[in-house]
Design an enzyme around this catalytic site. Structure first.
Site, PDB file in Angstrom:
ATOM      1  N   ALA A   1       0.820  -1.214   0.000  1.00  0.00           N
ATOM      2  CA  ALA A   1       0.000   0.000   0.000  1.00  0.00           C
ATOM      3  C   ALA A   1       0.850   1.259   0.000  1.00  0.00           C
ATOM      4  CB  ALA A   1      -0.952  -0.015   1.201  1.00  0.00           C
ATOM      5  N   CYS A   2       1.411   1.609   1.145  1.00  0.00           N
ATOM      6  CA  CYS A   2       2.041   2.920   1.312  1.00  0.00           C
ATOM      7  C   CYS A   2       3.357   3.069   0.554  1.00  0.00           C
ATOM      8  CB  CYS A   2       2.234   3.222   2.789  1.00  0.00           C
ATOM      9  SG  CYS A   2       0.666   3.317   3.689  1.00  0.00           S
TER      10      CYS A   2
END
Length: 212
Positions: free
Chosen positions: A116-117
């Site tokens: 994700a990040c």
């Protein structure tokens, strides 16, 4: 593109460190956490030796994730983490603007979590014309499969995959570059595993000009 342009040079690059925080590291299963932290610190130290600007972003520091790892904060004492609310650092105007302000178009990204990040800002930066390099051994995913799939997706979108040691050696490129030699060698000796052990051995034990 010629070889000099293909290889990374410190003056072209900016680094983005995303969510190196304990609350997220708890979930990392794609690699040993201590190895991941070792690699992240080595990359941060590399940025300092070669004067590469670093943007650090954190999220949910007060409610879940905790602060930036203290060992990274110690290596980057002049860098203030940019706290954000969303997963994608590229959608945070302060973080994105900090990268843009450097004027550099080669972006090196490392952080947590790969799924994700890390992958979100990589994909976003690619869409805006940045040349993005993902320092894969300084990224951690929830699972090995999840990490690998995210890496494949980023690579498929145009990101280049690399490692912290390749970044350092690519920046140095010639051990006769005396202004960065000592700093680079120290990083390798302290973080480079067997390669570092070999450099230490060569320094301490091999004396070619000494008669046996």
């Amino acid at each position: 593109m010629n070889g000099a342009e293909t290889l990374l040079s410190p003056g072209q690059c900016v680094m983005l460190f995303v969510d190196f925080q304990a609350g997220l590291a708890f979930g990392v299963e794609s690699t040993a956490r201590q190895t991941l932290l070792n690699n992240a610190v080595a990359l941060a130290r590399t940025s300092q030796v070669y004067d590469v600007p670093v943007i650090v972003s954190t999220s949910a520091s007060r409610v879940y994730s905790g602060p930036l790892f203290p060992v990274l904060h110690a290596v980057l004492p002049g860098v203030e983490p940019i706290e954000r609310r969303n997963m994608n650092a590229w959608e945070d105007e302060t973080a994105r603007s900090a990268v843009l302000a450097t004027g550099r178009k080669r972006l090196l990204v490392a952080g947590l979590l790969t799924e994700a990040c890390v992958s979100f800002p990589v994909l976003s930066a690619l869409s805006e014309g940045f040349e993005v390099f993902v320092v894969g051994d300084a990224c951690g995913g929830l699972t090995t499969v999840g990490h690998d799939l995210a890496m494949h997706r980023m690579e498929g979108a145009g990101a280049k995959l690399t490692s912290w040691i390749q970044v350092l050696l690519e920046f140095q490129r010639d051990w006769t570059r005396h202004e960065t030699y000592a700093g680079a060698r120290q990083i390798v000796e302290e973080h480079g595993g067997g390669y570092g052990i070999g450099l230490t051995y060569a320094r301490d034990m091999i004396h070619p000009n000494t008669k046996q």
